[in-house]
Enzyme design. Structure first.
Site, mmCIF file in Angstrom:
data_model
loop_
_atom_site.group_PDB
_atom_site.id
_atom_site.type_symbol
_atom_site.label_atom_id
_atom_site.label_comp_id
_atom_site.label_asym_id
_atom_site.label_seq_id
_atom_site.Cartn_x
_atom_site.Cartn_y
_atom_site.Cartn_z
ATOM 1 N N GLY A 1 -6.994 15.756 -3.645
ATOM 2 C CA GLY A 1 -7.124 16.395 -2.199
ATOM 3 C C GLY A 1 -5.641 16.743 -2.043
ATOM 4 O O GLY A 1 -4.832 15.530 -1.576
ATOM 5 N N HIS B 1 -7.678 1.872 16.024
ATOM 6 C CA HIS B 1 -6.279 2.493 16.083
ATOM 7 C C HIS B 1 -6.202 3.891 16.854
ATOM 8 O O HIS B 1 -5.743 4.235 17.775
ATOM 9 C CB HIS B 1 -5.673 2.619 14.934
ATOM 10 C CG HIS B 1 -4.312 3.502 14.883
ATOM 11 N ND1 HIS B 1 -4.492 4.885 14.906
ATOM 12 C CD2 HIS B 1 -3.061 3.249 15.092
ATOM 13 C CE1 HIS B 1 -3.305 5.279 14.644
ATOM 14 N NE2 HIS B 1 -2.398 4.606 14.962
ATOM 15 N N ASN B 2 -7.061 4.486 16.232
ATOM 16 C CA ASN B 2 -7.358 6.083 16.797
ATOM 17 C C ASN B 2 -7.976 6.022 18.238
ATOM 18 O O ASN B 2 -7.485 6.826 19.369
ATOM 19 C CB ASN B 2 -8.265 6.998 15.935
ATOM 20 C CG ASN B 2 -7.783 7.178 14.744
ATOM 21 O OD1 ASN B 2 -6.607 6.713 14.172
ATOM 22 N ND2 ASN B 2 -7.979 8.357 14.177
ATOM 23 N N ALA C 1 -4.340 18.650 0.493
ATOM 24 C CA ALA C 1 -4.051 18.908 2.017
ATOM 25 C C ALA C 1 -2.857 18.181 2.272
ATOM 26 O O ALA C 1 -2.083 17.664 1.486
ATOM 27 C CB ALA C 1 -5.114 18.805 2.795
ATOM 28 N N LYS D 1 -8.897 1.224 11.562
ATOM 29 C CA LYS D 1 -8.135 2.576 11.373
ATOM 30 C C LYS D 1 -8.925 3.189 12.915
ATOM 31 O O LYS D 1 -8.168 3.991 13.554
ATOM 32 C CB LYS D 1 -8.267 3.499 10.588
ATOM 33 C CG LYS D 1 -8.063 4.856 10.838
ATOM 34 C CD LYS D 1 -6.557 4.852 10.875
ATOM 35 C CE LYS D 1 -5.753 6.418 10.904
ATOM 36 N NZ LYS D 1 -6.496 7.446 11.320
ATOM 37 N N SER E 1 -2.342 6.113 8.657
ATOM 38 C CA SER E 1 -1.877 6.788 10.150
ATOM 39 C C SER E 1 -0.291 7.240 9.873
ATOM 40 O O SER E 1 0.262 6.367 9.510
ATOM 41 C CB SER E 1 -2.185 5.868 11.229
ATOM 42 O OG SER E 1 -1.785 6.372 12.450
ATOM 43 N N GLU F 1 -5.287 5.140 20.431
ATOM 44 C CA GLU F 1 -4.515 6.415 20.597
ATOM 45 C C GLU F 1 -4.910 7.298 21.837
ATOM 46 O O GLU F 1 -4.196 7.794 22.459
ATOM 47 C CB GLU F 1 -4.282 6.918 19.176
ATOM 48 C CG GLU F 1 -3.545 8.143 19.174
ATOM 49 C CD GLU F 1 -3.593 8.708 17.665
ATOM 50 O OE1 GLU F 1 -3.684 7.873 16.604
ATOM 51 O OE2 GLU F 1 -3.984 10.081 17.632
ATOM 52 N N TYR F 2 -6.368 7.187 21.801
ATOM 53 C CA TYR F 2 -7.002 8.498 22.590
ATOM 54 C C TYR F 2 -6.610 7.617 23.930
ATOM 55 O O TYR F 2 -6.135 8.297 25.097
ATOM 56 C CB TYR F 2 -8.484 8.147 22.585
ATOM 57 C CG TYR F 2 -8.904 9.286 21.733
ATOM 58 C CD1 TYR F 2 -8.714 9.425 20.372
ATOM 59 C CD2 TYR F 2 -10.008 10.143 22.257
ATOM 60 C CE1 TYR F 2 -9.366 10.239 19.713
ATOM 61 C CE2 TYR F 2 -10.616 11.169 21.400
ATOM 62 C CZ TYR F 2 -10.250 11.194 20.072
ATOM 63 O OH TYR F 2 -10.920 12.000 19.151
ATOM 64 N N ARG G 1 -9.896 20.566 -5.465
ATOM 65 C CA ARG G 1 -11.335 21.477 -5.571
ATOM 66 C C ARG G 1 -10.847 22.832 -5.894
ATOM 67 O O ARG G 1 -11.215 23.376 -6.980
ATOM 68 C CB ARG G 1 -12.178 21.418 -4.307
ATOM 69 C CG ARG G 1 -13.257 22.409 -4.458
ATOM 70 C CD ARG G 1 -14.114 22.335 -3.203
ATOM 71 N NE ARG G 1 -13.385 22.723 -2.027
ATOM 72 C CZ ARG G 1 -13.981 22.680 -0.871
ATOM 73 N NH1 ARG G 1 -15.209 22.451 -0.849
ATOM 74 N NH2 ARG G 1 -13.287 22.874 0.227
ATOM 75 N N LYS H 1 -11.719 14.922 17.306
ATOM 76 C CA LYS H 1 -12.302 14.984 15.995
ATOM 77 C C LYS H 1 -13.394 13.916 15.876
ATOM 78 O O LYS H 1 -14.004 13.866 14.988
ATOM 79 C CB LYS H 1 -11.252 14.888 14.851
ATOM 80 C CG LYS H 1 -10.285 16.218 14.359
ATOM 81 C CD LYS H 1 -9.533 15.868 13.294
ATOM 82 C CE LYS H 1 -8.763 17.172 12.847
ATOM 83 N NZ LYS H 1 -7.921 16.599 12.011
HETATM 84 P P1 2AM Z 1 -9.782 22.507 -0.593
HETATM 85 O O1 2AM Z 1 -8.292 22.840 -0.784
HETATM 86 O O2 2AM Z 1 -10.600 23.138 -1.837
HETATM 87 O O3 2AM Z 1 -10.483 23.161 0.445
HETATM 88 C C1 2AM Z 1 -8.735 18.556 3.157
HETATM 89 O O4 2AM Z 1 -9.741 19.511 3.602
HETATM 90 C C2 2AM Z 1 -8.970 18.350 1.626
HETATM 91 O O5 2AM Z 1 -10.384 17.846 1.337
HETATM 92 C C3 2AM Z 1 -8.536 19.498 0.815
HETATM 93 O O6 2AM Z 1 -8.046 19.067 -0.581
HETATM 94 C C4 2AM Z 1 -10.014 20.336 0.459
HETATM 95 O O7 2AM Z 1 -10.114 20.853 -0.699
HETATM 96 C C5 2AM Z 1 -10.826 19.024 0.755
HETATM 97 N N1 2AM Z 1 -12.252 19.181 0.745
HETATM 98 C C6 2AM Z 1 -12.726 19.415 1.872
HETATM 99 N N2 2AM Z 1 -14.044 19.740 1.804
HETATM 100 C C7 2AM Z 1 -14.444 19.456 0.398
HETATM 101 C C8 2AM Z 1 -15.635 19.559 -0.245
HETATM 102 N N3 2AM Z 1 -16.852 19.553 0.282
HETATM 103 N N4 2AM Z 1 -15.352 19.084 -1.585
HETATM 104 C C9 2AM Z 1 -14.420 18.955 -2.292
HETATM 105 N N5 2AM Z 1 -13.098 19.087 -1.544
HETATM 106 C C10 2AM Z 1 -13.236 19.249 -0.083
#
Ligand code: 2AM
Length: 485
Positions: free
Chosen positions: A11, A189-190, A13, A186, A131, A193-194, A35, A263
């Site tokens: 992952g 914690h959130n 992101a 966690k 966090s 935070e709210y 992915r 969220k």
């Molecule tokens: P991506 O870059 O291929 O979208 C935050 O969204 C992270 O979670 C990203 O790395 C994203 O991959 C991954 N992600 C979100 N949904 C996913 C899924 N259904 N299967 C695999 N990776 C996922």
């Protein structure tokens, strides 16, 4: 390829990338996978550029082959299905004793399920709250790991290297407890935070609408508050926000639409408080306040239908600013007291044996609610581990006593001025309820018995005896076995 990397992260992101760079800065080699390969390429050519011990992979099989044994695999993917999907994809390539860490914002019930499922396959699972946002991930987040305790020794070194530290050098990362405990903490914690954010926004509303300060003056007020007991990251950024100018030199804040989105972690806290029967009213009000904010169109219509009270505050404005500060402090104490009440109930319900002082320390740095206030909470639980309620600790009790008059004044001024302060007022209402030995719940019990024969206890008879009265003379002697109300 031979086994080599200390840890693997799936992952890429923003949180994943920053955690990887943080780990790598501390000397750990990291295998990475995403992915979609395009994100991996982007990371290799930007943040990870020139770092030879961040090793990219393009299949789960290749990724698993890059890891030293036992494999430590951190999932930094979207909470929910993606976590289960990756667990299934990983399983064929793992060996007994390998470790999967879910560092996302997963729902703790899912973490309980996953820990148990993977234990059945001899895979150790950690559900870890992390966090601090992007900056925290990069330079030191607050880390709240829980799950299969056998995994902790294996990942402790890495986690302890990358986490935040207090000014005294204490780590803001420690084992929280079994199965879902880390993600639960966690979640709380959130939720807190709210609550903190709602309280600060109510103070802002009063400073703006009753005291009549401009944004620069409010920036000054928040900056001053940041050298008091309220010193915290959220107060600090609020001062910055007040002073931030748009390109036309007006405060950017005045141009931001007043609709607060969410969220879900605050909502989970509220739902869980209902489930465990703990009055976490302030966090729940903070969630509802966001829901009210989302009714923008309806609010606009309603504002034209009702008159304003036309209240003018006639006393010294500077004093009102201090009253608002004190009301914020007292309300914040209630919010944390409620959060820790919920932690206690969950600890008992799930047999997690949570250490409340340790949890306060985990939040001391690195995370969004970081503040000096948390030192005092930690101290309260160190002094008295069985403390029933934070407001009974001498430090917090003294503050509540000394701020009570201001708190009442601020809530009543807000009511008179027609300004919505749900968090300030629910905090005060909770406080008054909590310190009331004889409440009006006797009437509720009488009503329940009147219409539904739900029975009641008497305060002049032993506590294990139940009574029913034929209040109207029309009911029978039978009592209800299943109270629906
Ligand atoms: P991506 O870059 O291929 O979208 C935050 O969204 C992270 O979670 C990203 O790395 C994203 O991959 C991954 N992600 C979100 N949904 C996913 C899924 N259904 N299967 C695999 N990776 C996922």
């Amino acid at each position: 390829m031979s086994l080599e990397c200390d840890i693997g992260v799936i992952g890429l992101a923003v949180m994943g990338q920053n955690l990887i760079l943080n780990m790598n800065d501390k000397g750990f080699s990291v295998a990475v996978y995403n992915r979609s390969a395009s994100r991996t390429e982007q990371f290799l050519s930007s943040g990870a550029r020139g770092r030879s011990d961040i090793v990219a992979s393009y299949s789960i099989e290749e990724f698993c082959s890059l890891l030293s044994s036992p494999r430590k695999i951190m999932l930094m993917v979207k909470a929910g299905e993606a976590v289960d999907d990756f667990i299934q994809q990983l399983l064929p390539h793992l060996s007994a004793g390998d470790i999967i860490i879910d560092g996302g914002n997963s729902f703790y019930v899912d973490t309980i399920r996953r820990t148990e499922y993977l234990a059945g396959k001899e895979i150790l699972f950690i559900g870890s709250g992390i966090s601090g946002g992007e900056e925290g991930a990069r330079h030191g987040p607050s880390i709240m790991p829980g799950g299969n305790s056998h995994a902790w020794d294996q990942v402790k070194k890495i986690f302890s290297s990358i986490c935040a530290r207090t000014p005294q050098g204490e780590l803001c990362c420690d084992w929280v407890g079994p199965d879902g405990a880390g993600h639960y903490v966690k979640m709380i914690h959130n939720g807190i935070e709210y609550g903190d954010m709602q309280l600060i926004s109510e103070a802002y509303s009063l400073l703006k609408n009753v005291v009549g300060l401009n944004h620069q003056q409010m920036g000054e007020v928040f900056r001053n508050w940041n050298s008091t007991e309220l010193k915290s990251y959220l107060i600090e950024i609020t001062a910055d926000i007040m002073n931030y100018k748009d390109i036309d030199n007006s405060p950017l804040l005045t141009k931001i639409l007043d609709v607060a989105t969410q969220k879900g972690t605050g909502k989970w806290t509220g739902i869980n408080s209902f489930e465990l029967g703990v009055p976490v009213t302030l966090i729940s009000e903070a969630v509802y306040a966001r829901a009210v904010s989302e009714l923008k169109e309806e609010r606009s219509v309603a504002s034209g239908q009702f008159s304003n009270p036309g209240f003018k505050y006639s006393e010294e404005k500077d004093e009102l600013v201090e009253h608002i500060r004190e009301a914020l402090l007292a309300s914040k104490i209630i919010s944390y007291a409620q959060g820790f009440m919920l932690l206690r109930a969950a600890s008992e319900h799930y047999s997690w044996n949570l250490d409340y002082g340790k949890i306060a320390l985990l939040w001391r740095e690195g995370c969004i609610i970081r503040s000096v206030f948390l030192d005092k909470i930690k101290q309260a639980f160190v002094n008295s581990p069985d403390l029933k309620n934070l407001i009974l600790d001498p430090y917090f009790k003294t503050i509540i006593e000394s701020t009570q008059a201001s708190w009442r004044k601020v809530v009543s001024v807000a009511v008179q001025a027609g300004i919505s302060v749900p968090a300030f007022s629910t905090a005060l209402s909770f406080f008054d309820g909590y310190r009331t030995p004889n409440s009006a719940a006797n009437l509720i019990q009488a009503q329940r018995d009147y219409f539904g024969a739900h029975t009641y206890k008497r305060n002049d008879r032993p506590g294990d005896q139940f009574f029913h009265t034929n209040w109207s003379g029309r009911g029978g002697e039978a009592t209800s076995g299943s109270g629906l109300v």
